[in-house]
Design a protein around this motif. Sequence first.
Motif, PDB file in Angstrom:
ATOM      1  N   VAL A 181      -2.592 137.750 -73.349  1.00  0.00           N
ATOM      2  CA  VAL A 181      -2.805 137.600 -74.789  1.00  0.00           C
ATOM      3  C   VAL A 181      -4.265 137.900 -75.095  1.00  0.00           C
ATOM      4  CG1 VAL A 181      -2.818 135.990 -76.731  1.00  0.00           C
ATOM      5  CG2 VAL A 181      -0.939 135.936 -75.056  1.00  0.00           C
ATOM      6  N   ARG A 182      -4.488 138.875 -75.981  1.00  0.00           N
ATOM      7  CA  ARG A 182      -5.860 139.237 -76.332  1.00  0.00           C
ATOM      8  C   ARG A 182      -6.409 138.260 -77.371  1.00  0.00           C
ATOM      9  NH1 ARG A 182      -8.742 145.073 -77.120  1.00  0.00           N
ATOM     10  NH2 ARG A 182     -10.683 144.293 -78.012  1.00  0.00           N
ATOM     11  N   VAL A 183      -7.539 137.671 -77.039  1.00  0.00           N
ATOM     12  CA  VAL A 183      -8.145 136.623 -77.847  1.00  0.00           C
ATOM     13  C   VAL A 183      -9.409 137.157 -78.514  1.00  0.00           C
ATOM     14  CG1 VAL A 183      -9.238 134.358 -77.758  1.00  0.00           C
ATOM     15  CG2 VAL A 183      -7.216 134.823 -76.359  1.00  0.00           C
ATOM     16  N   LEU A 208      -9.365 132.588 -82.382  1.00  0.00           N
ATOM     17  CA  LEU A 208      -9.440 131.208 -81.921  1.00  0.00           C
ATOM     18  C   LEU A 208      -9.669 130.236 -83.068  1.00  0.00           C
ATOM     19  CD1 LEU A 208     -11.630 131.628 -78.714  1.00  0.00           C
ATOM     20  CD2 LEU A 208      -9.231 130.954 -78.802  1.00  0.00           C
ATOM     21  N   ALA A 209      -9.973 130.767 -84.248  1.00  0.00           N
ATOM     22  CA  ALA A 209     -10.177 129.896 -85.402  1.00  0.00           C
ATOM     23  C   ALA A 209      -8.838 129.326 -85.860  1.00  0.00           C
ATOM     24  CB  ALA A 209     -10.834 130.681 -86.536  1.00  0.00           C
ATOM     25  N   ALA A 210      -8.901 128.216 -86.603  1.00  0.00           N
ATOM     26  CA  ALA A 210      -7.677 127.585 -87.089  1.00  0.00           C
ATOM     27  C   ALA A 210      -6.866 128.565 -87.916  1.00  0.00           C
ATOM     28  CB  ALA A 210      -8.029 126.353 -87.919  1.00  0.00           C
ATOM     29  N   GLY A 211      -5.550 128.377 -87.914  1.00  0.00           N
ATOM     30  CA  GLY A 211      -4.675 129.238 -88.668  1.00  0.00           C
ATOM     31  C   GLY A 211      -4.850 129.075 -90.163  1.00  0.00           C
ATOM     32  N   PRO A 212      -4.210 129.942 -90.956  1.00  0.00           N
ATOM     33  CA  PRO A 212      -4.347 129.889 -92.419  1.00  0.00           C
ATOM     34  C   PRO A 212      -3.964 128.537 -93.006  1.00  0.00           C
ATOM     35  CG  PRO A 212      -3.292 131.937 -91.740  1.00  0.00           C
ATOM     36  CD  PRO A 212      -3.375 131.081 -90.516  1.00  0.00           C
ATOM     37  N   ASP A 213      -3.047 127.831 -92.348  1.00  0.00           N
ATOM     38  CA  ASP A 213      -2.622 126.524 -92.856  1.00  0.00           C
ATOM     39  C   ASP A 213      -3.435 125.380 -92.269  1.00  0.00           C
ATOM     40  OD1 ASP A 213      -1.766 126.621 -90.255  1.00  0.00           O
ATOM     41  OD2 ASP A 213       0.338 126.149 -90.688  1.00  0.00           O
ATOM     42  N   GLY A 214      -4.488 125.720 -91.517  1.00  0.00           N
ATOM     43  CA  GLY A 214      -5.317 124.695 -90.904  1.00  0.00           C
ATOM     44  C   GLY A 214      -4.765 124.171 -89.603  1.00  0.00           C
ATOM     45  N   GLY A 215      -3.651 124.735 -89.138  1.00  0.00           N
ATOM     46  CA  GLY A 215      -3.030 124.272 -87.902  1.00  0.00           C
ATOM     47  C   GLY A 215      -3.547 125.010 -86.684  1.00  0.00           C
ATOM     48  N   ASP A 216      -2.654 125.197 -85.696  1.00  0.00           N
ATOM     49  CA  ASP A 216      -3.043 125.863 -84.455  1.00  0.00           C
ATOM     50  C   ASP A 216      -3.612 127.251 -84.738  1.00  0.00           C
ATOM     51  OD1 ASP A 216      -2.201 123.744 -82.883  1.00  0.00           O
ATOM     52  OD2 ASP A 216      -0.190 124.576 -82.584  1.00  0.00           O
ATOM     53  N   SER A 217      -4.534 127.666 -83.886  1.00  0.00           N
ATOM     54  CA  SER A 217      -5.101 129.008 -84.020  1.00  0.00           C
ATOM     55  C   SER A 217      -4.038 130.049 -83.726  1.00  0.00           C
ATOM     56  CB  SER A 217      -6.259 129.183 -83.046  1.00  0.00           C
ATOM     57  OG  SER A 217      -5.777 129.203 -81.704  1.00  0.00           O
ATOM     58  N   PRO A 218      -4.185 131.262 -84.263  1.00  0.00           N
ATOM     59  CA  PRO A 218      -3.250 132.343 -83.903  1.00  0.00           C
ATOM     60  C   PRO A 218      -3.191 132.576 -82.395  1.00  0.00           C
ATOM     61  CG  PRO A 218      -4.527 132.965 -85.828  1.00  0.00           C
ATOM     62  CD  PRO A 218      -5.111 131.682 -85.332  1.00  0.00           C
ATOM     63  N   ALA A 219      -4.310 132.407 -81.700  1.00  0.00           N
ATOM     64  CA  ALA A 219      -4.301 132.615 -80.247  1.00  0.00           C
ATOM     65  C   ALA A 219      -3.423 131.591 -79.554  1.00  0.00           C
ATOM     66  CB  ALA A 219      -5.733 132.552 -79.712  1.00  0.00           C
ATOM     67  N   LEU A 220      -3.580 130.311 -79.900  1.00  0.00           N
ATOM     68  CA  LEU A 220      -2.759 129.275 -79.276  1.00  0.00           C
ATOM     69  C   LEU A 220      -1.300 129.427 -79.683  1.00  0.00           C
ATOM     70  CD1 LEU A 220      -2.509 126.800 -77.506  1.00  0.00           C
ATOM     71  CD2 LEU A 220      -3.100 125.378 -79.499  1.00  0.00           C
ATOM     72  N   THR A 221      -1.059 129.775 -80.936  1.00  0.00           N
ATOM     73  CA  THR A 221       0.315 130.004 -81.389  1.00  0.00           C
ATOM     74  C   THR A 221       0.984 131.091 -80.571  1.00  0.00           C
ATOM     75  OG1 THR A 221      -0.251 129.312 -83.643  1.00  0.00           O
ATOM     76  CG2 THR A 221       1.742 130.639 -83.376  1.00  0.00           C
ATOM     77  N   ALA A 222       0.245 132.189 -80.299  1.00  0.00           N
ATOM     78  CA  ALA A 222       0.800 133.282 -79.494  1.00  0.00           C
ATOM     79  C   ALA A 222       1.125 132.809 -78.082  1.00  0.00           C
ATOM     80  CB  ALA A 222      -0.190 134.446 -79.455  1.00  0.00           C
ATOM     81  N   LEU A 223       0.228 132.030 -77.487  1.00  0.00           N
ATOM     82  CA  LEU A 223       0.468 131.530 -76.137  1.00  0.00           C
ATOM     83  C   LEU A 223       1.708 130.640 -76.100  1.00  0.00           C
ATOM     84  CD1 LEU A 223      -3.207 130.699 -75.120  1.00  0.00           C
ATOM     85  CD2 LEU A 223      -1.771 132.483 -74.124  1.00  0.00           C
ATOM     86  N   LEU A 224       1.847 129.766 -77.063  1.00  0.00           N
ATOM     87  CA  LEU A 224       3.020 128.887 -77.114  1.00  0.00           C
ATOM     88  C   LEU A 224       4.297 129.705 -77.284  1.00  0.00           C
ATOM     89  CD1 LEU A 224       1.558 126.058 -79.387  1.00  0.00           C
ATOM     90  CD2 LEU A 224       2.015 125.920 -76.922  1.00  0.00           C
ATOM     91  N   ARG A 225       4.205 130.761 -78.064  1.00  0.00           N
ATOM     92  CA  ARG A 225       5.367 131.614 -78.294  1.00  0.00           C
ATOM     93  C   ARG A 225       5.743 132.373 -77.023  1.00  0.00           C
ATOM     94  NH1 ARG A 225       5.462 134.854 -83.893  1.00  0.00           N
ATOM     95  NH2 ARG A 225       5.045 132.708 -84.574  1.00  0.00           N
ATOM     96  N   GLN A 256     -16.604 130.414 -72.109  1.00  0.00           N
ATOM     97  CA  GLN A 256     -16.417 129.022 -72.515  1.00  0.00           C
ATOM     98  C   GLN A 256     -15.261 128.885 -73.498  1.00  0.00           C
ATOM     99  OE1 GLN A 256     -20.251 127.995 -74.085  1.00  0.00           O
ATOM    100  NE2 GLN A 256     -21.279 128.115 -72.091  1.00  0.00           N
ATOM    101  N   LYS A 257     -15.187 129.801 -74.444  1.00  0.00           N
ATOM    102  CA  LYS A 257     -14.145 129.726 -75.463  1.00  0.00           C
ATOM    103  C   LYS A 257     -12.764 130.036 -74.891  1.00  0.00           C
ATOM    104  CE  LYS A 257     -17.073 130.584 -79.459  1.00  0.00           C
ATOM    105  NZ  LYS A 257     -17.152 131.239 -80.779  1.00  0.00           N
ATOM    106  N   VAL A 258     -12.706 131.051 -74.052  1.00  0.00           N
ATOM    107  CA  VAL A 258     -11.412 131.432 -73.476  1.00  0.00           C
ATOM    108  C   VAL A 258     -10.901 130.349 -72.534  1.00  0.00           C
ATOM    109  CG1 VAL A 258     -10.265 133.098 -71.982  1.00  0.00           C
ATOM    110  CG2 VAL A 258     -11.824 133.903 -73.754  1.00  0.00           C
ATOM    111  N   LEU A 259     -11.770 129.799 -71.714  1.00  0.00           N
ATOM    112  CA  LEU A 259     -11.327 128.754 -70.794  1.00  0.00           C
ATOM    113  C   LEU A 259     -10.980 127.453 -71.513  1.00  0.00           C
ATOM    114  CD1 LEU A 259     -12.302 130.802 -68.655  1.00  0.00           C
ATOM    115  CD2 LEU A 259     -12.942 128.844 -67.258  1.00  0.00           C
TER     116      LEU A 259
END
Length: 472
Positions: A181-183, A208-225, A256-259
């Motif tokens: 996943v490209r971050v 890595l910033a919070a999503g539009p709704d203030g929830g999980d970041s797009p990066a974390l959302t992609a990883l969970l998906r 630091q951010k990726v880890l």
Amino acid sequence: MSAAGTRADDGAATALGAPWSTGVTRDADGTLRVAGVDVHALAAEHGTPAYVLDEADLRARARAYREAFGAAAAAAGTTADVYYAGKAFLSRAVARWVHAEGLGVDTASGGELAVALAAGVPGAHVGLHGNNKSDAELHAALDAGVGRIIVDSLVEVDRLADLVAARRADGRETPAAPVMVRVTTGVHAGGHEFISTAHEDQKFGLSLAAGPDGGDSPALTALLRVVARPELHLLGLHSHIGSQILDSSGFAVAAQKVLALRADLAARTGVVVEEVDLGGGYGIAYLPGEEAIDPVRVADEVVRAVADAARALGTDLPRLSIEPGRAIVGPAGLTLYRVGTVKPVRLDDGRVRTYVSVDGGMSDNIRPALYGAAYHAEVVGRASDAEPVLARVVGKHCESGDIVVHEVQLPGDVRAGDLLAVPATGAYGRSMSSNYNLLTRPPVVAVRDGASRVLVRRETVDDLLALDVSAD
């Protein structure tokens, strides 16, 4: 070595040093040689303009990065893989060279993937990038068993998983696609803004910033998906912060951010990402006096940054991968031109600038026009005692911005018929070339041990006409 060069052991030639490849020397009569082949012979056999690649230099740079990162990773208790950037320049020969030196090949299109595979590079040693991969490109990657598909959006996660599912439903044996996943880390590094690839306002990666709704970041959302789709295997995280980077400090912040994202995913799901790719884009010398980034130093600093970040987070050290980019092929190449029109022009401030026109231009090196990139040039077929003059090397295209070298000192007696060379054009010269004004693209000529051979032939007018299927 300095740009002024050092005397070779036999006293017969001078090694020029950066920004020229290590195989470039100058004879006492002023003639340049590349790996023992003089430029007059190259021009006579292959014509001008021509891209000239120093094979031994390219291979040595590939080995240097593999060895430096291998040693640094081993000392830290992990491993590191190095990937050659196909976008910088790719041909079947070059793909074979870098694979033979222990590198993987990073591709960014179906065409680049096809060339790497045609060269015999195993699919497992190839990666596929791209922010807008077609279904055909993804199918080609799955057919080839590529070792990594770098997904660039939430949409692509689902598209790729659905493709795997559809292939299985059709009876095609298809293992889970290996996904990175490209971050987008928000770290800015490198040269022109167009080649800085980790700031938020651009097309690559998942923030890595919070999503539009203030929830999980797009990066974390992609990883969970990805984790939720059995058609996908989460291989790793990928970050690329820019190009022509000469300071490694940005990689420490990105690590630091990726880890931290990796640790967050592990805490949420128990899934520990195996691999982290911190990209590359390491800078090279384009002008005399400039210094390229040192492979040993950057390897030590990047690996140390990853190890420190993992230690601070209390996580295991991941396997590493990096992509040096232009640093392997860029310095290995030069472009050889023939001078045509020479025109002194008086400037508003009273100075005189000599416009030196060559038989190529922005069609064989778009970077000065596109990025304002700075290059060096020298008359390479003879010696001259003439006083140097302020010169601008320009091409033959119908554009005032058709500039090859913005500003350089050339001999005051530069004249039509002279051979002129521009070093450090191995990366992005041929790969970004065009047929503007219907010029045919130059050949790529490899030189080694006193001999030359064509890797990519010169285009001809017949090639141009063959593509034109207009009715009479």
